[in-house]
Design a protein around this motif. Structure first.
Motif, PDB file in Angstrom:
ATOM      1  N   MET A  26      28.275 -10.645   3.201  1.00  0.00           N
ATOM      2  CA  MET A  26      29.444 -10.552   3.893  1.00  0.00           C
ATOM      3  C   MET A  26      29.260 -10.077   5.084  1.00  0.00           C
ATOM      4  N   GLN A  27      29.817 -10.615   6.266  1.00  0.00           N
ATOM      5  CA  GLN A  27      29.435 -10.384   7.326  1.00  0.00           C
ATOM      6  C   GLN A  27      30.088  -8.875   7.853  1.00  0.00           C
ATOM      7  N   GLN A  28      31.223  -8.548   7.356  1.00  0.00           N
ATOM      8  CA  GLN A  28      31.790  -7.272   7.525  1.00  0.00           C
ATOM      9  C   GLN A  28      30.968  -6.020   6.878  1.00  0.00           C
ATOM     10  N   SER A  29      30.335  -6.136   5.745  1.00  0.00           N
ATOM     11  CA  SER A  29      29.475  -5.177   5.311  1.00  0.00           C
ATOM     12  C   SER A  29      28.399  -4.972   5.908  1.00  0.00           C
ATOM     13  N   SER A  30      27.819  -6.064   6.614  1.00  0.00           N
ATOM     14  CA  SER A  30      26.387  -5.725   7.338  1.00  0.00           C
ATOM     15  C   SER A  30      26.983  -5.075   8.620  1.00  0.00           C
ATOM     16  N   ILE A  31      28.187  -5.549   9.291  1.00  0.00           N
ATOM     17  CA  ILE A  31      28.671  -4.804  10.229  1.00  0.00           C
ATOM     18  C   ILE A  31      28.649  -3.331  10.097  1.00  0.00           C
ATOM     19  N   LEU A  32      29.404  -2.887   9.040  1.00  0.00           N
ATOM     20  CA  LEU A  32      29.624  -1.557   8.626  1.00  0.00           C
ATOM     21  C   LEU A  32      28.200  -0.839   8.550  1.00  0.00           C
ATOM     22  N   LEU A  33      27.420  -1.497   7.944  1.00  0.00           N
ATOM     23  CA  LEU A  33      26.121  -0.774   7.700  1.00  0.00           C
ATOM     24  C   LEU A  33      25.208  -0.567   9.094  1.00  0.00           C
ATOM     25  N   LEU A  34      25.437  -1.787   9.847  1.00  0.00           N
ATOM     26  CA  LEU A  34      24.856  -1.488  11.402  1.00  0.00           C
ATOM     27  C   LEU A  34      25.292  -0.412  11.894  1.00  0.00           C
ATOM     28  N   PHE A  35      26.733  -0.308  11.944  1.00  0.00           N
ATOM     29  CA  PHE A  35      27.217   0.699  12.545  1.00  0.00           C
ATOM     30  C   PHE A  35      26.824   1.961  12.130  1.00  0.00           C
ATOM     31  N   LEU A  36      26.980   2.135  10.812  1.00  0.00           N
ATOM     32  CA  LEU A  36      26.492   3.382  10.188  1.00  0.00           C
ATOM     33  C   LEU A  36      25.263   3.835  10.615  1.00  0.00           C
ATOM     34  N   PHE A  37      24.145   2.742  10.431  1.00  0.00           N
ATOM     35  CA  PHE A  37      22.912   3.031  11.024  1.00  0.00           C
ATOM     36  C   PHE A  37      22.769   3.599  12.464  1.00  0.00           C
ATOM     37  N   LEU A  38      23.434   2.814  13.192  1.00  0.00           N
ATOM     38  CA  LEU A  38      23.510   3.426  14.550  1.00  0.00           C
ATOM     39  C   LEU A  38      23.750   4.517  14.789  1.00  0.00           C
ATOM     40  N   MET A  39      24.889   4.979  14.026  1.00  0.00           N
ATOM     41  CA  MET A  39      25.767   6.206  14.428  1.00  0.00           C
ATOM     42  C   MET A  39      24.746   7.281  13.739  1.00  0.00           C
ATOM     43  N   GLY A  40      23.957   6.965  12.430  1.00  0.00           N
ATOM     44  CA  GLY A  40      23.080   8.180  12.018  1.00  0.00           C
ATOM     45  C   GLY A  40      21.868   8.335  13.017  1.00  0.00           C
ATOM     46  N   ILE A  41      21.395   7.380  13.606  1.00  0.00           N
ATOM     47  CA  ILE A  41      20.339   7.579  14.910  1.00  0.00           C
ATOM     48  C   ILE A  41      20.831   8.568  15.973  1.00  0.00           C
ATOM     49  N   ALA A  42      22.240   8.059  16.207  1.00  0.00           N
ATOM     50  CA  ALA A  42      22.805   8.838  17.458  1.00  0.00           C
ATOM     51  C   ALA A  42      22.928  10.328  17.052  1.00  0.00           C
ATOM     52  N   LEU A  43      23.288  10.461  15.888  1.00  0.00           N
ATOM     53  CA  LEU A  43      23.528  11.940  15.445  1.00  0.00           C
ATOM     54  C   LEU A  43      22.236  12.737  15.039  1.00  0.00           C
ATOM     55  N   ILE A  44      21.149  12.004  14.867  1.00  0.00           N
ATOM     56  CA  ILE A  44      19.931  12.903  14.667  1.00  0.00           C
ATOM     57  C   ILE A  44      19.319  13.230  16.112  1.00  0.00           C
ATOM     58  N   VAL A  45      19.599  12.048  16.992  1.00  0.00           N
ATOM     59  CA  VAL A  45      18.927  12.152  18.316  1.00  0.00           C
ATOM     60  C   VAL A  45      19.747  13.567  19.045  1.00  0.00           C
ATOM     61  N   PHE A  46      21.105  13.547  18.759  1.00  0.00           N
ATOM     62  CA  PHE A  46      21.939  14.364  19.489  1.00  0.00           C
ATOM     63  C   PHE A  46      21.760  15.845  18.807  1.00  0.00           C
ATOM     64  N   ILE A  47      21.474  15.632  17.437  1.00  0.00           N
ATOM     65  CA  ILE A  47      21.300  17.201  16.946  1.00  0.00           C
ATOM     66  C   ILE A  47      19.898  17.736  17.130  1.00  0.00           C
ATOM     67  N   TYR A  48      19.131  16.933  17.242  1.00  0.00           N
ATOM     68  CA  TYR A  48      17.590  17.153  17.467  1.00  0.00           C
ATOM     69  C   TYR A  48      17.700  17.918  19.033  1.00  0.00           C
ATOM     70  N   ILE A  49      18.318  17.163  19.737  1.00  0.00           N
ATOM     71  CA  ILE A  49      18.301  17.650  21.162  1.00  0.00           C
ATOM     72  C   ILE A  49      19.133  18.937  21.290  1.00  0.00           C
ATOM     73  N   PHE A  50      19.990  19.224  20.759  1.00  0.00           N
ATOM     74  CA  PHE A  50      20.853  20.253  20.633  1.00  0.00           C
ATOM     75  C   PHE A  50      19.980  21.534  20.054  1.00  0.00           C
ATOM     76  N   MET A  51      19.313  21.161  18.968  1.00  0.00           N
ATOM     77  CA  MET A  51      18.574  22.548  18.475  1.00  0.00           C
ATOM     78  C   MET A  51      17.445  22.754  19.465  1.00  0.00           C
ATOM     79  N   SER A  52      16.755  21.691  20.142  1.00  0.00           N
ATOM     80  CA  SER A  52      15.669  21.980  20.949  1.00  0.00           C
ATOM     81  C   SER A  52      15.951  23.070  21.993  1.00  0.00           C
TER      82      SER A  52
END
Lengths: 249, 479, 180
Positions: free
Chosen positions: C1-27
Motif C-alpha cells: 500500500m502506498q500510504q504505508s510506505s509513505i508513513l514508513l519513509l516519513f518515520l524513517f526520515l524523522m528518526g534520522i533527523a532526531l538522531i542527528v539533532f540529538i547527537y549535535i545537541f549532546m556534542s
C-alpha cells in the motif's frame, strides 16, 4: 486602498461582457461517449459499398448527419464545416462522412450535394447513404423528428467523432468554430486532454485556454492576475528605492 | 523615547498573540474531542470553530513574526512606530470582526474560504460582507506595515544590498547582515501575497455586489486563494527564521552569523520559488496544465531545500562541539529547527504529485503543517517572546522549569502530530466534524490527539503567564 | 500500500533527523573547537541533499496521474456532478437544472473514465476501496470537468467521499458504486 477601488471599477466594466450560455446542447453532447457506433452498411458516392467499421478502421471519422431536402440548417452547417476544415486540407488524420438520415435520399442526391459543395474530388470527404438509418442514428443519440406539415425533419446539426476502433469520442452540436473542431479531430485520434470547460462558464478571467492544434494551453487574462501582484511588488520595491535615495540627497 | 514606544507596542503584540493562541488551542482541542465522539457539537459549531481556529492561528503567528522582526530591525534601521501602531489597530479590529463573524454569525467556510463558498450564504446575511471587509482591513494593515519596513530598510541599503548580491563577489565592501537579507526576502513575499489578497477581495466584492451579473472563474480564484494562503503561511515561518539568524548565536554568547555567498544564493532562491510553490495546492485540479503542476513540485522542493539546508547547517555548526550557554530561548530555537525539518519531510512527501493523489486533503495535510507550526514556527516566536520579556528583568525561568516546558511541548506536540500522520496514512479525511463509521481508527486517534494537545497546552499556559506578566510590566512601566 | 510506505519513509526520515539533532545537541556538552572545516562539510551536505531531492523528483514526476491511461479508449464513461451535499453519478450527462443519478456498476480490469464537475462550490471526488484506502481522487470544480481514468482490479463496493471542505454537511457527502 486606491488600487482596490480602481480594480473594482475595472471589473465592473468587464461585467457587461460576461454572459451566460445555455447548457442544454452541452448536455446532449455528453451522451453516448465511448459507445460503439452501429456498424451500418454504407453506399458511398463514387466508391464501392462498405461497412462503417471498414471506413473508420482506415481513418477516424467525423460523421455529419443531414438530409438533402433540408430547407433549414443542413446547408449552412455543411458550408461552415467545409470552411472550418479548409485549413486542414490534405490532413489524413480524419475523414468527414456526410450521411443522410432521410430514407428519400439516394446516391445521386448525395452526389449532387457533393457537387454543390465543390467537394466531389476532395479525398477528405465522403457522401453516403445507408439502409440502417434508425440503428445508426440511435447508436449516436441522434433523434430527428418528422414534421409532416412542413415535410421537414426537426433535428440538431450534429457532428459525431468516431475513433479508429469505432468508439464515439466526442460530439458537437450546432455551427461550431475551428477550435471546437480541433478538439474533435484531436479526440478521434485519441489525444487525451485531462480537462475541459463547460459552455456556460464565464471565460473572461480564465487562466488557460487550451489550443487543440498545438495541444498546449495559451495563457488567459486570469494568468495576468496571478502575475500582477509579483510585478506590482517589484515595481514598488524599485520605486521606493529610487524615492528614498532621492529624498536623502 | 522611540525605543520605549517600540518596547511597549511589542509587548502588546505578544500579549495579544499569546491570548489568542491559548483560545485557539482550546478550540482545536474541542474540535478533536468532537471528532473523537467525546463532545457532540452541531456541525455548524464545529466548522465555525474550525474557521476561526485557522484564521486566528495564521494571523497571530504572522503578526508575531512581523512584530519580532520589527523589534529587531530597530538595531539596523529606524522603523516606523506609526505603521506598527496602524497595523496593531487594524489587526485588532479585523480579528474582532472575524471572531464575531464566525462565533455569532456562524460563518464557516474554513480559513481558506475557497471560492465560491463565502458567496453561498449558509449563515447570517451580514457575515459574508463583514468577513470580506475584515479580511480587507487585515490585508491593508499588514500591507502598510510591510511596505513601511521595506522602505526603512531601503533607506539604508540599496536593492542589490538588501538581496546581498554583492556577496556573490569576493570580499564585498558592504556586508548585508543575514537578518536584513532574510527579513527583506520575506517582506517581498509578504507584500506580494497581501496584494494577492487585495485582488482576491476585489474579485469577491465584484461578484458580491454585481448580484449575479459577474461570475468569477473558479480556477483563477483557487489559484489566488492559495497564492495568498500558502504564501503567507510559509512566509511567517521565514519571519521566525530571520529572528533565529539574529538571535541564535547572540543568546548562546557567540559571534553573530555572517552572510556568505551561499546564504545569499539560498535565500534568493527562496524569494523566487516561494511565490510558485502554492501550485501544489492544485495538484488534484486536472484543469491546471501539467506544466504548472510539475513546476509546482519542483518549486516546492526548491523553495524549501536551499533555505532549510543553509539554516539547518548553520545551526548545527553553531552547536556542534561548541560550548553554548543554553537558555530557554535558544533551546526553543533548536527544537524548533528540528520540528521544522521534520515537518518539512512531511511537506515534501505531500508536495510530490504521485503521493498527493492519496494524501490530498487527508489528515496528512494538517499533520505536516501543524508540525512546522507547533513544533517549529511557534517555538521560534515563543523563543523571541521569552528573550524579549527577560531583557528588562533579572528573573528568568529556572532551568528545571525550562526543562519541564520543553519536555511537555515535545511530548504533547509529538503525540498530537503522530495521531494526525497515522490518520493521514489511514486515508482519514481532514475537515470532517464527525467520521463515517468505516474509519475505525479515526475516533481513537482524534481523542489521543486531544489528550496530547492538552499536554502541549500546559507549557503554553506556563509561558503565557510567565511572558505576559513581564510584558504587562513593560507596558505599564514608565521607562 | 502506498500510504504505508509513505508513513514508513516519513518515520524513517524523522528518526534520522532526531538522531542527528540529538547527537549535535549532546556534542555541545563535551565542547572543544567546534566543527572542523564547516565550509567543506556544508558543501557536501548541500550536494547530497540536492542529489537525493533530484532523484526523488525524477522518479516521482513521471508517475503523476494526469495522463494515466491516456492512450486507451475507456470501457465506460461515468458522469459525476457534485452538489452540496451529494454526488450524482450517471452513465448519461447530468442536467444542471434537474440533476439525477443512477446506480453504477462497473466492469473490473477495464479503464473507466469519470468526468467530474460541480454545480455549486468546489468539492472533492475521492474513491476509497473495500479496505477503506484512498486509491485515487480529483477535484470537482464548478465550470470545469476533470477527467479521471482508473482501472479497478478488485471487484466489490467502492465508496466516494468529498475531500474538499464544502460546508456544513461536508462529512456526510458520499456515494458509492460496485465493481463486478
Amino acid at each position: 486602498m486606491f488600487k482596490n477601488i480602481v480594480l473594482l471599477l475595472l471589473i465592473f466594466g468587464f461585467c457587461n461582457f460576461a454572459d451566460a450560455q445555455t447548457t442544454s446542447t452541452a448536455l446532449k453532447e455528453e451522451t453516448n461517449i465511448y459507445e460503439r457506433v452501429y456498424d451500418a452498411p454504407l453506399q458511398v458516392v463514387g466508391q464501392e459499398s462498405a461497412t462503417f467499421d471498414e471506413l473508420y478502421a482506415q481513418r477516424p471519422v467525423i460523421l455529419a448527419l443531414i438530409f438533402t431536402r433540408c430547407t433549414g440548417i443542413c446547408n449552412p452547417f455543411l458550408v461552415k464545416l467545409k470552411e472550418s476544415l479548409q485549413f486542414k486540407d490534405g490532413d489524413d488524420s480524419f475523414r468527414v462522412m456526410v450521411l443522410s438520415f432521410d430514407p428519400r435520399d439516394n446516391l445521386s442526391d448525395m452526389h449532387r450535394l457533393a457537387q454543390n459543395l465543390g467537394l466531389e474530388e476532395n479525398e477528405q470527404w465522403a457522401f453516403a447513404i445507408t439502409d440502417s438509418i434508425s440503428e445508426l442514428t440511435q447508436s449516436v443519440g441522434f433523434d430527428p423528428v418528422w414534421d409532416s406539415a412542413r415535410r421537414q425533419f426537426d433535428h440538431d446539426a450534429l457532428l459525431v467523432g468516431i475513433n479508429r476502433e469505432g468508439y464515439i469520442t466526442k460530439k458537437l452540436i450546432g455551427l461550431r468554430e475551428r477550435g471546437d473542431l480541433d478538439l474533435l479531430t484531436g479526440s478521434i485520434n485519441n489525444v487525451f486532454v485531462p480537462t475541459y470547460r463547460l459552455q456556460n462558464q464565464n471565460m473572461l478571467f480564465s487562466c488557460f485556454n487550451y489550443d487543440p492544434v498545438t495541444g498546449k494551453n495559451k495563457p488567459g487574462l486570469g494568468l495576468i492576475f496571478l502575475a500582477l501582484p509579483a510585478v506590482l511588488t517589484a515595481s514598488l520595491l524599485i520605486s521606493i528605492s529610487i524615492l528614498v535615495r532621492r529624498s536623502r540627497r | 523615547m522611540e525605543s520605549i514606544k517600540l518596547k511597549k507596542i511589542t509587548s502588546v503584540w505578544i500579549i495579544a498573540v499569546l491570548t489568542l493562541f491559548v483560545a485557539s488551542i482550546v478550540l482545536g482541542i474541542l474540535m478533536r474531542l468532537n471528532q473523537g465522539g467525546v463532545l457532540h457539537q452541531a456541525p455548524i459549531t464545529f466548522y465555525s470553530n474550525m474557521t476561526i481556529h485557522g484564521i486566528t492561528m495564521i494571523g497571530i503567528w504572522f503578526v508575531a513574526g512581523m512584530a519580532g522582526i520589527n523589534y529587531l530591525m530597530e538595531r539596523y534601521v529606524k522603523t516606523s512606530y506609526t505603521a506598527n501602531l496602524i497595523a496593531l489597530i487594524l489587526t485588532v479590529s479585523g480579528v474582532l470582526m472575524l471572531w464575531a463573524v464566525t462565533l455569532i454569525g456562524k460563518f464557516h467556510t474554513a480559513w481558506t474560504f475557497l471560492y465560491p463558498l463565502p458567496l453561498r450564504v449558509m449563515w447570517a446575511q451580514w457575515a459574508t460582507p463583514t468577513f470580506l471587509v475584515a479580511m480587507s482591513i487585515l490585508a491593508t494593515g499588514w500591507l502598510i506595515w510591510g511596505i513601511s519596513m521595506m522602505t526603512q530598510v531601503l533607506k539604508v541599503y540599496s536593492i542589490p544590498q538588501v538581496f546581498a548580491w554583492q556577496h556573490f563577489k569576493k570580499d564585498p565592501a558592504v556586508k548585508t547582515p543575514p537578518f536584513i537579507l532574510i527579513s527583506m526576502i520575506t517582506l517581498v513575499g509578504v507584500v506580494t501575497c497581501l496584494l494577492v489578497a487585495v485582488l482576491l477581495m476585489a474579485l469577491y466584492f465584484a461578484e458580491y455586489f454585481s448580484k449575479g451579473n459577474f461570475v468569477n472563474d473558479a480556477l483563477l480564484m483557487k489559484n489566488l486563494t492559495y497564492f495568498f494562503g500558502h504564501t503567507i503561511a510559509n512566509e511567517m515561518l521565514y519571519l521566525g527564521l530571520a529572528v533565529i539568524y539574529e538571535l541564535f548565536s547572540e543568546v548562546g554568547g557567540k559571534p553573530k552569523w555572517k552572510t556568505t555567498w551561499y546564504v545569499a544564493l539560498a535565500w534568493n532562491f527562496t524569494l523566487i520559488f516561494i511565490l510558485t510553490a502554492f501550485f501544489h495546492h492544485l495538484y488534484m485540479d486536472f484543469v491546471q496544465p501539467e506544466g504548472f503542476q510539475i513546476a509546482g513540485q519542483i518549486a516546492s522542493y526548491l523553495a524549501s531545500l536551499p533555505a532549510a539546508a543553509v539554516t539547518v547547517f548553520s545551526v548545527w555548526v553553531a552547536v556542534y562541539r561548541v560550548k553554548i550557554k543554553w537558555t530557554l530561548t535558544n533551546l526553543l530555537f533548536f527544537v524548533g529547527v528540528a520540528g521544522w525539518v521534520i515537518g518539512g519531510f512531511g511537506a515534501v512527501i505531500d508536495a510530490t504529485i504521485s503521493n498527493n493523489i492519496v494524501l490530498h486533503n487527508t489528515q496528512w495535510v494538517p499533520a505536516h503543517f501543524h508540525t512546522y507550526n507547533i513544533l517549529g514556527n511557534v517555538l521560534f516566536s515563543l523563543g523571541f517572546f521569552y528573550w524579549f520579556s527577560i531583557q528588562f528583568t533579572d528573573k528568568r525561568v529556572s532551568e528545571k522549569l525550562s526543562r519541564l516546558i520543553l519536555s511537555l511541548l515535545i511530548i504533547g506536540g509529538a503525540g498530537f502530530l503522530l495521531a494526525f500522520y497515522i490518520g493521514g496514512a489511514d486515508s482519514i479525511p481532514r475537515r470532517f466534524s464527525n467520521y463515517p463509521a468505516e474509519f475505525t481508527t479515526a475516533r481513537p486517534l482524534a481523542n489521543i490527539g486531544a489528550v496530547f494537545a492538552t499536554v502541549y497546552l500546559i507549557p503554553i499556559l506556563i509561558l503565557f503567564y510567565n511572558i505576559s506578566k513581564r510584558c504587562l510590566k513593560i507596558l505599564f512601566s514608565s521607562s | 500500500m502506498q500510504q504505508s510506505s509513505i508513513l514508513l519513509l516519513f518515520l524513517f526520515l524523522m528518526g534520522i533527523a532526531l538522531i542527528v539533532f540529538i547527537y549535535i545537541f549532546m556534542s555541545s556538552k563535551r565542547a572543544d573547537q567546534g566543527m572542523s572545516n564547516p565550509l567543506k562539510k556544508r558543501f557536501w551536505f548541500f550536494l547530497i541533499l540536492t542529489i537525493i531531492m533530484g532523484i526523488f523528483a525524477s522518479v516521482t514526476i513521471p508517475k503523476s496521474p494526469y495522463f494515466a491511461f491516456a492512450d486507451k479508449t475507456p470501457a465506460k464513461v461515468i458522469h459525476v456532478a457534485a452538489m452540496q451535499f451529494s454526488f450524482f453519478l450517471s452513465e448519461k450527462a447530468i442536467d444542471r437544472d434537474k440533476p439525477s443519478g443512477q446506480k453504477i456498476e462497473l466492469p473490473a480490469n477495464e479503464v473507466i473514465e469519470f468526468r467530474v464537475t460541480s454545480f455549486d462550490v468546489n468539492h472533492g471526488f475521492a474513491i476509497y476501496d473495500k479496505s477503506n484506502r484512498l486509491i485515487t481522487q480529483t477535484q470537482a470544480m464548478p465550470g470545469y470537468v476533470n477527467r479521471l481514468r482508473y482501472k479497478f482490479k478488485e471487484p466489490g463496493e467502492y465508496n466516494i467521499l468529498c475531500l474538499e471542505y464544502c460546508g456544513v454537511a461536508h462529512q456526510l457527502m458520499r456515494s458509492s458504486f460496485i465493481v463486478k
